[in-house]
Design a protein around this motif. Structure first.
Motif, PDB file in Angstrom:
ATOM      1  N   VAL A 141      -6.390 -17.156  29.898  1.00  0.00           N
ATOM      2  CA  VAL A 141      -7.700 -16.512  29.998  1.00  0.00           C
ATOM      3  C   VAL A 141      -8.782 -17.416  29.413  1.00  0.00           C
ATOM      4  CG1 VAL A 141      -9.100 -14.509  29.377  1.00  0.00           C
ATOM      5  CG2 VAL A 141      -6.650 -14.227  29.818  1.00  0.00           C
ATOM      6  N   GLY A 142      -9.862 -17.559  30.137  1.00  0.00           N
ATOM      7  CA  GLY A 142     -11.001 -18.352  29.686  1.00  0.00           C
ATOM      8  C   GLY A 142     -11.959 -18.546  30.838  1.00  0.00           C
ATOM      9  N   PRO A 143     -13.102 -19.150  30.606  1.00  0.00           N
ATOM     10  CA  PRO A 143     -14.024 -19.432  31.715  1.00  0.00           C
ATOM     11  C   PRO A 143     -13.359 -20.370  32.721  1.00  0.00           C
ATOM     12  CG  PRO A 143     -15.066 -19.802  29.574  1.00  0.00           C
ATOM     13  CD  PRO A 143     -13.607 -19.633  29.315  1.00  0.00           C
ATOM     14  N   ARG A 144     -13.575 -20.147  34.000  1.00  0.00           N
ATOM     15  CA  ARG A 144     -12.993 -21.039  34.995  1.00  0.00           C
ATOM     16  C   ARG A 144     -13.633 -22.410  34.884  1.00  0.00           C
ATOM     17  NH1 ARG A 144      -8.528 -21.422  36.904  1.00  0.00           N
ATOM     18  NH2 ARG A 144      -9.165 -22.219  38.922  1.00  0.00           N
ATOM     19  N   PRO A 145     -12.825 -23.491  34.884  1.00  0.00           N
ATOM     20  CA  PRO A 145     -13.383 -24.843  34.757  1.00  0.00           C
ATOM     21  C   PRO A 145     -14.229 -25.202  35.978  1.00  0.00           C
ATOM     22  CG  PRO A 145     -11.054 -24.933  35.324  1.00  0.00           C
ATOM     23  CD  PRO A 145     -11.362 -23.497  35.031  1.00  0.00           C
ATOM     24  N   VAL A 146     -15.270 -25.979  35.742  1.00  0.00           N
ATOM     25  CA  VAL A 146     -16.221 -26.308  36.799  1.00  0.00           C
ATOM     26  C   VAL A 146     -16.306 -27.818  36.995  1.00  0.00           C
ATOM     27  CG1 VAL A 146     -17.609 -24.237  36.349  1.00  0.00           C
ATOM     28  CG2 VAL A 146     -18.166 -26.377  35.168  1.00  0.00           C
ATOM     29  N   LEU A 162     -18.660 -24.929  27.285  1.00  0.00           N
ATOM     30  CA  LEU A 162     -17.541 -25.858  27.125  1.00  0.00           C
ATOM     31  C   LEU A 162     -16.872 -25.765  25.757  1.00  0.00           C
ATOM     32  CD1 LEU A 162     -19.119 -29.062  28.751  1.00  0.00           C
ATOM     33  CD2 LEU A 162     -17.442 -27.519  29.778  1.00  0.00           C
ATOM     34  N   SER A 163     -17.295 -24.823  24.916  1.00  0.00           N
ATOM     35  CA  SER A 163     -16.773 -24.742  23.554  1.00  0.00           C
ATOM     36  C   SER A 163     -15.385 -24.112  23.472  1.00  0.00           C
ATOM     37  CB  SER A 163     -17.743 -23.947  22.666  1.00  0.00           C
ATOM     38  OG  SER A 163     -17.821 -22.582  23.085  1.00  0.00           O
ATOM     39  N   VAL A 164     -14.903 -23.518  24.564  1.00  0.00           N
ATOM     40  CA  VAL A 164     -13.573 -22.892  24.573  1.00  0.00           C
ATOM     41  C   VAL A 164     -12.722 -23.512  25.682  1.00  0.00           C
ATOM     42  CG1 VAL A 164     -14.477 -20.715  23.666  1.00  0.00           C
ATOM     43  CG2 VAL A 164     -14.280 -21.035  26.139  1.00  0.00           C
ATOM     44  N   THR A 165     -11.417 -23.340  25.569  1.00  0.00           N
ATOM     45  CA  THR A 165     -10.510 -23.829  26.604  1.00  0.00           C
ATOM     46  C   THR A 165     -10.696 -23.011  27.878  1.00  0.00           C
ATOM     47  OG1 THR A 165      -8.886 -24.433  24.912  1.00  0.00           O
ATOM     48  CG2 THR A 165      -8.095 -24.264  27.185  1.00  0.00           C
ATOM     49  N   PRO A 166     -10.887 -23.663  29.014  1.00  0.00           N
ATOM     50  CA  PRO A 166     -11.037 -22.914  30.270  1.00  0.00           C
ATOM     51  C   PRO A 166      -9.760 -22.179  30.631  1.00  0.00           C
ATOM     52  CG  PRO A 166     -10.804 -25.262  30.703  1.00  0.00           C
ATOM     53  CD  PRO A 166     -10.938 -25.113  29.224  1.00  0.00           C
ATOM     54  N   GLU A 189     -19.170 -15.397  32.222  1.00  0.00           N
ATOM     55  CA  GLU A 189     -18.409 -16.445  31.537  1.00  0.00           C
ATOM     56  C   GLU A 189     -18.931 -16.630  30.106  1.00  0.00           C
ATOM     57  OE1 GLU A 189     -15.816 -17.066  33.058  1.00  0.00           O
ATOM     58  OE2 GLU A 189     -15.981 -18.468  34.743  1.00  0.00           O
ATOM     59  N   LEU A 190     -20.253 -16.648  29.946  1.00  0.00           N
ATOM     60  CA  LEU A 190     -20.838 -16.837  28.622  1.00  0.00           C
ATOM     61  C   LEU A 190     -20.597 -15.622  27.730  1.00  0.00           C
ATOM     62  CD1 LEU A 190     -24.186 -18.579  29.637  1.00  0.00           C
ATOM     63  CD2 LEU A 190     -22.225 -19.627  28.482  1.00  0.00           C
ATOM     64  N   TYR A 191     -20.565 -14.443  28.334  1.00  0.00           N
ATOM     65  CA  TYR A 191     -20.260 -13.234  27.565  1.00  0.00           C
ATOM     66  C   TYR A 191     -18.851 -13.348  26.987  1.00  0.00           C
ATOM     67  CZ  TYR A 191     -19.578  -8.334  26.320  1.00  0.00           C
ATOM     68  OH  TYR A 191     -19.328  -7.180  25.628  1.00  0.00           O
TER      69      TYR A 191
END
Length: 219
Positions: A141-146, A162-166, A189-191
């Motif tokens: 779980v994390g923001p999808r990498p871009v 970018l501060s967390v693992t995608p 994603e930022l939330y």
């Protein structure tokens, strides 16, 4: 006003909580990716065969994305496009190119193969990313990498993003997928970055399973 001791104690507890979350999250990643790889092994072989029979080219595809803290991330996927996808992109109409620039996806993408269309609808094209999770450059779980072009859309929030693992899945992926705008995606994603915790991760995993089974928002 709070004295320095109280501030330091609160900071220590917050740091300890974050460390505990990171350890528990990594343990969950290894467990789920390990079990998932074993269960998925026979399906992976079938998917590889289907891709090879459907169109020319390799079964796997490596896409260069941006990982945590801006580090390069080689993201593994099943190939879902024709091998001449770059040439086909050059033949896009102005309307198709505008849609791509806005959302980084098309409602009707001529580059996607027949098997690739099924893999994307079912999210099975992401299955090889279990290896990324085991390597530690991706989380469940994390923001999808871009890609770099997408990252620019985040403007002053790039470092925060970018501060967390995608992740293989995330808040946007689980609850919206392709149904929302790119602005919706960035906000979600930022939330997640600001509110990540283990219980939230579990809820997102369960919601993702539901979305995939229902085929909601898949494209």
């Amino acid at each position: 006003m709070e004295n320095n001791t109280a501030v330091l104690e609160r900071t220590r507890k917050a740091s300890s909580t974050r460390l505990g979350y990171r350890i528990a999250k990594r343990a969950m990643d290894i467990l789920l990716a390990g079990v998932g790889t074993v269960i998925a092994a026979p399906f992976i072989l079938l998917i590889v065969l289907a891709i090879k029979l459907d169109s020319k080219g390799p079964a796997f595809y490596v896409h260069n994305r941006i990982g945590k803290n801006g580090k390069p991330l080689r993201l593994y996927k099943f190939r879902s496009m024709y091998i001449n996808a770059d040439q086909l992109f050059q033949q896009f109409t102005p309307e198709q190119k505008a849609e791509w620039q806005e959302n980084f996806k098309l409602r009707e993408d001529p580059r996607i193969t027949r098997v690739g269309s099924f893999l994307r609808r079912s999210s099975l094209d992401e299955l090889p990313q279990l290896l990324n999770i085991l390597q530690g450059n991706l989380s469940v779980v994390g923001p999808r990498p871009v890609v770099a072009e997408e990252l620019e859309k985040y403007g002053p929030n790039k470092e925060r993003f970018l501060s967390v693992t995608p992740g293989l899945t995330g808040y946007w992926q689980a609850f919206t997928r392709s149904d929302g705008t790119y602005e919706d995606r960035m906000a979600m994603e930022l939330y997640y970055v600001d509110h990540a915790n283990l219980w939230w991760d579990i809820k997102i995993i369960l919601a993702t399973v539901g979305s995939v089974l229902k085929g909601r928002g898949a494209r």
